[in-house]
Design an enzyme around this catalytic site. Structure first.
Site, PDB file in Angstrom:
ATOM      1  N   ASP A  18      55.308  72.176  30.748  1.00  0.00           N
ATOM      2  CA  ASP A  18      56.633  72.497  31.256  1.00  0.00           C
ATOM      3  C   ASP A  18      56.835  73.989  30.974  1.00  0.00           C
ATOM      4  OD1 ASP A  18      59.364  72.119  32.150  1.00  0.00           O
ATOM      5  OD2 ASP A  18      59.941  72.185  30.039  1.00  0.00           O
TER       6      ASP A  18
ATOM      7  N   ASP B 235      60.346  76.219  30.843  1.00  0.00           N
ATOM      8  CA  ASP B 235      61.495  76.611  30.025  1.00  0.00           C
ATOM      9  C   ASP B 235      61.599  75.725  28.787  1.00  0.00           C
ATOM     10  OD1 ASP B 235      62.055  78.476  32.022  1.00  0.00           O
ATOM     11  OD2 ASP B 235      63.447  77.128  33.049  1.00  0.00           O
TER      12      ASP B 235
END
Length: 190
Positions: free
Chosen positions: A16, A18
């Site tokens: 992922d 952020d």
């Protein structure tokens, strides 16, 4: 065998963005100036890459749908990520993005698994062999739905997510940050 399949044979990892690689913001990360890597994350990606992992990123970016930033700003953020990793001797092979908002009803917004499935298909990788590193429940649910190996980091929203893990995800691997994940994966390979 395609080049992508040969790369994945060495070990595919999906991250992922952020909260895992860079600082997250409730106000959205809207530019490359605001895109700030978390301590140790760039080196961790480079270390994974140098040790034979094909590093990819799967990220929800609803700021596009909300008009917070445009595709040029997003490309600029990803160029910065790639440039920093390259300067450390590593490589980010592929980045896939869900540009939709939470109410758009798309198939790609995590916790739905389509972003991860897209990468798994592209590389011809067996899902069970692929760690997906995230900091939110929706990341873990997407990994689980895709048949990948959910891995939680405590950075970003990860510490709060860890406290709220549902029973079906309570046995997942949890690490302090991406650097700790990289060290563990490198140890497992040797």
């Amino acid at each position: 065998m395609t080049v992508a399949a040969r790369l994945a044979k060495k070990g595919l990892i999906i991250l992922d963005r952020d909260g895992v690689i860079n600082q997250d913001s409730r106000e959205f990360v809207k530019s490359s100036v605001e895109w700030l890597p978390l301590p140790g994350s760039i080196k961790a990606i480079a270390d994974l890459s140098r040790s034979g992992f094909t590093v990819t990123v799967a990220t929800n970016q609803s700021g596009l749908a909300r008009g917070k930033f445009d595709r040029n700003a997003l490309r600029s953020m990803h160029r910065k990520l790639r440039r920093l990793v390259s300067a450390e001797g590593g490589h980010v092979d592929r980045i896939v993005v869900c540009p939709h908002g939470p109410d758009d009803g798309c198939a790609c917004r995590k916790p739905k698994p389509e972003l991860l499935r897209r990468l798994l298909r592209y590389y011809g990788a067996a899902a069970a062999d692929v760690p997906f590193v995230g900091d939110s429940l929706r990341d873990l649910q997407a990994a689980d739905a895709a048949g990948a190996r959910p891995v939680l980091v405590r950075t970003g929203n990860g510490a709060a997510t860890e406290r709220l893990l549902p029973p079906e995800l309570s046995a997942i691997e949890v690490f302090d940050d991406l650097a700790a994940v990289a060290r563990a994966l490198q140890r497992q390979r040797h």
